[in-house]
Motif scaffolding. Sequence first.
Motif, short mmCIF file in Angstrom:
data_model
loop_
_atom_site.label_atom_id
_atom_site.label_comp_id
_atom_site.label_asym_id
_atom_site.label_seq_id
_atom_site.Cartn_x
_atom_site.Cartn_y
_atom_site.Cartn_z
N THR A 1 9.69 21.05 -31.53
CA THR A 1 9.69 21.89 -32.73
C THR A 1 9.18 23.32 -32.53
O THR A 1 8.81 23.97 -33.51
CB THR A 1 8.99 21.22 -33.95
OG1 THR A 1 7.62 21.48 -33.93
CG2 THR A 1 9.27 19.74 -34.01
N ALA A 2 9.21 23.83 -31.29
CA ALA A 2 8.83 25.23 -31.09
C ALA A 2 10.00 26.15 -31.45
O ALA A 2 9.87 27.01 -32.32
CB ALA A 2 8.43 25.47 -29.64
N GLY A 3 11.13 25.98 -30.80
CA GLY A 3 12.32 26.72 -31.21
C GLY A 3 12.71 27.92 -30.35
O GLY A 3 13.77 28.49 -30.54
N ASN B 1 4.31 27.39 -33.85
CA ASN B 1 5.56 26.68 -33.65
C ASN B 1 6.70 27.29 -34.44
O ASN B 1 7.59 26.58 -34.94
CB ASN B 1 5.40 25.20 -34.05
CG ASN B 1 5.04 24.33 -32.86
OD1 ASN B 1 5.79 24.26 -31.90
ND2 ASN B 1 3.89 23.71 -32.92
N ALA B 2 6.69 28.62 -34.59
CA ALA B 2 7.68 29.26 -35.45
C ALA B 2 8.98 29.56 -34.71
O ALA B 2 10.06 29.55 -35.29
CB ALA B 2 7.13 30.55 -36.04
N GLY B 3 8.90 29.88 -33.42
CA GLY B 3 10.13 30.09 -32.65
C GLY B 3 10.83 31.40 -32.95
O GLY B 3 11.98 31.60 -32.58
N VAL C 1 7.86 27.75 -40.60
CA VAL C 1 7.76 27.86 -39.14
C VAL C 1 8.92 27.16 -38.44
O VAL C 1 8.73 26.40 -37.49
CB VAL C 1 6.40 27.40 -38.57
CG1 VAL C 1 5.31 28.34 -39.03
CG2 VAL C 1 6.04 25.98 -38.95
N THR C 2 10.14 27.45 -38.91
CA THR C 2 11.32 26.82 -38.33
C THR C 2 11.89 27.67 -37.20
O THR C 2 11.92 27.24 -36.05
CB THR C 2 12.40 26.60 -39.41
OG1 THR C 2 11.79 25.94 -40.52
CG2 THR C 2 13.53 25.75 -38.86
N THR D 1 11.93 21.39 -38.47
CA THR D 1 11.39 22.75 -38.31
C THR D 1 11.32 23.17 -36.85
O THR D 1 10.30 23.65 -36.38
CB THR D 1 10.01 22.90 -38.98
OG1 THR D 1 9.03 22.19 -38.22
CG2 THR D 1 9.99 22.40 -40.40
N VAL D 2 12.44 23.00 -36.14
CA VAL D 2 12.48 23.33 -34.71
C VAL D 2 12.94 24.78 -34.49
O VAL D 2 12.24 25.57 -33.86
CB VAL D 2 13.43 22.39 -33.94
CG1 VAL D 2 13.44 22.76 -32.46
CG2 VAL D 2 13.00 20.95 -34.14
N GLY D 3 14.13 25.09 -35.00
CA GLY D 3 14.62 26.46 -34.86
C GLY D 3 15.65 26.66 -33.78
O GLY D 3 16.14 27.78 -33.58
K LIG Z 1 9.86 25.97 -34.97
#
Ligand SMILES: [K+]
Lengths: 464, 464
Positions: free
Chosen positions: B292-294, B176-178, B61-62, B405-407
């Motif tokens: 860390t949403a992205g 929170n995968a972005g 979930v990056t 794992t932000v994105g």
């Molecule tokens: K993310």
Amino acid sequence: MNLKKVSDGLHKLNTSQIIALGFAGVIFVGGLILRMPFCSAPGQAVTFPDAVFTAATSVCVTGLSTVVMAVQWSPIGKAVILCLIQIGGIGLIALANMIFISLRRKISLKNRRIIKESYNLDEMGGVVAVVCNVVKCVFLAEGIGAVLYAFCFVPEFGIKKGLVNAIFLAVSAFCNAGIDLFGETSLSVYVSNPLVNITTIGLIIVSGLGFIVWWDLWDKFRKVLRKELSPSRVFRVLRLQSKLVLTMTGILVFSGAFLVFIFESGNPSTLKGAPLGTKLMASFFQSVTTRTAGFYTMDQSLLSTPTVIISLLWMFIGGSPMGTAGGVKTTTIAVLILSIAAYLQGKKDVEVYGRRIRESYLRSAMVVAGTSVLILFTMTVLLSAVMPGVDLADVLYEITSAVATVGLSRGLTPQLNVAGKWIVILTMYLGRIGPLTLGTAVVMRVRNRPGSTTHLGEEDIMIG
Amino acid sequence: MNLKKVSDGLHKLNTSQIIALGFAGVIFVGGLILRMPFCSAPGQAVTFPDAVFTAATSVCVTGLSTVVMAVQWSPIGKAVILCLIQIGGIGLIALANMIFISLRRKISLKNRRIIKESYNLDEMGGVVAVVCNVVKCVFLAEGIGAVLYAFCFVPEFGIKKGLVNAIFLAVSAFCNAGIDLFGETSLSVYVSNPLVNITTIGLIIVSGLGFIVWWDLWDKFRKVLRKELSPSRVFRVLRLQSKLVLTMTGILVFSGAFLVFIFESGNPSTLKGAPLGTKLMASFFQSVTTRTAGFYTMDQSLLSTPTVIISLLWMFIGGSPMGTAGGVKTTTIAVLILSIAAYLQGKKDVEVYGRRIRESYLRSAMVVAGTSVLILFTMTVLLSAVMPGVDLADVLYEITSAVATVGLSRGLTPQLNVAGKWIVILTMYLGRIGPLTLGTAVVMRVRNRPGSTTHLGEEDIMIG
Ligand SMILES: [K+]
Ligand SMILES: [K+]
């Protein structure tokens, strides 16, 4: 009697406050003196922020500079700067007490306690001797350095200018000040000169070890000379502090040089095409100078990105406690790494060289590192806020350099606006007193617990 | 029976190893599936590193991406990615156990222990219920999000494409995968759209709180409805974990938004000239997305330097434990800050909200933060070493984003060479399993010490 009044006032402050006020006072007075017309070279004027900046960079032995030292200052100004560096290097307290000694006054218990807390000494009786020894050691090392430099600079600049340059550089190198009289490019012109490289690297490393380690080594060396100790056992009988400092210094110097060599050998802006000897010397010089010396033989803005990252980390770690180096200190990082390793291995106790490291040291180390990160973050945001369009790498390098009293810059210092100058002055000041004041507030005794024969011994070390 | 063999093999591993292998396995299998021609859009081919990169960025979930999701993948490919995000978001273990439940098998004690350790639960009996509740909560929140998004996207894209985009975005935001299907600029086109902004911010914040906090809030909310609890006392009776998480989340979201507003309002490349409402929404969005949403509504490479520094720190801190967010976690930072504050005030105990925080939590927090810094440093050096001439800000942003794992990216991801892709894949993997495996290895019980009435109570919290 005025001195008496000041002295009474000082007695109401605690050690940390005296140190903080002392540094601020010397910076302010130094700035006022450097502001005087006779301190600037003919035809040169200096603004108040630049004068205070120069005083701060000298007293804090940082080495960042908004002006070109060699061009800006008159001989008197240069002498003032040399004095400020020496004051900063030896430490205000040691110096203040030296003056008392030279005035044949009895050192008060209060003053002894301050030195004791600053230098983490166990015996109150030895305070006077310690201060004398500190000063003797400093002058001896600087003298040796100056003589070595003179072999290079006297033939180049003639007797007078050669000796001035040699003495100034030796003092500046031993005090980890990073200030020189060569112009805008530090020691770049000597990148291939083995004498200058080796002398500078030697002065930086020795002064970076800290006095406790120095005395410990000297003590064991004398025992070896007197045949009381076999040379192969020297490392084993050193204090824990010395073992940690020597190990960390060795790892940082060699791994840093190795990494810089890897990443700069192929960099066309720096070492590509240079002979192997120059590549090796320049790599070692870069690795050593990041340990808060501040001279450079390679333009820092031309380094490759991996070298910049390594330099940032090495600057942040800095040198060892009780010396003239800045940063969070090698022992702090050693305790943090050992503690993490022990935790991941599921061990409750943190052990090294047959000694157990107390939980309280771990907390001190965490506080020193945490506070430094906080100052670093805040000051980087502030500086980038007042310098529109500034590059992240430049501002991060500048502030890390200031907070660890390193003095390396990617060229931002001369471009600072007035607000930026005051922010960097504050950062240098916080970086210099931070570890010191924390250190005095933080000194903790480690007792061998009575009746515990199964537990490993514990021993004093210095954090931050 | 093959399942039986695998199950027996798994029983020889400890929880951390199962999680590490599980994530690696899903990434590899996901990469193989995405490599199939039917997963790519007509006329598009995909290399093996890009396929694995996409699987890794989905499962971890990056949200970093070497390809343009909307262009590269066929509907089947997008469905695979959605499944991988959902697997990563809910967690492999919860899902594996869900499968066991749906197969009406009895959950073995071993499996229960794994869930228990992963989710830090006190009662073994509640494991099945917990897993069911996790999944129910996730689907409920994603459903609400999808409905809200549909009000915007269905009018814009028509029923089918609008619903697909709404569902994909809701799942991606809650996990929170972005990752999105809008093209190359994430949500930039919706920078002034209140519905999209508020829905996305809401999903990110709620999922970032973690399930424990969510249940705690739900429990107290029901008591208020039943008049068993006065609304004014809700915060006071929450678990310590919830209090810490809510406080830290509030501080980070609002102070982050405030600082971004200050530093971007005058930035001609981003918000200068925009209406106040857009400025406020964009500032809040940037503050929340770094946790860390992205997704982004402002091009990250156009942000001013102070905003970049703040974003780096906010990304590194990340969200809260037991949710879908990454980073070192709010509770970790809270414990470190509280501990430093207590130390500087000379207090031996670290206290907050009338509770004492155990020394062991401090050590866990230090290990989590220290390990993260170490991974960050190593990976930044490695990535800059294989990408000649890369800018420090770009590489630092990329690796911080991957490890937490932000994105978010300053545009480096699509330019990565093959070595760079594998380094970022490894960083995303370490960043995702790091805190988890450490977490399971690290869970410690805090007992109320018997017979101590004068001491403040102690309570379980989650670190890392
Ligand atoms: K993310
Ligand atoms: K220096």
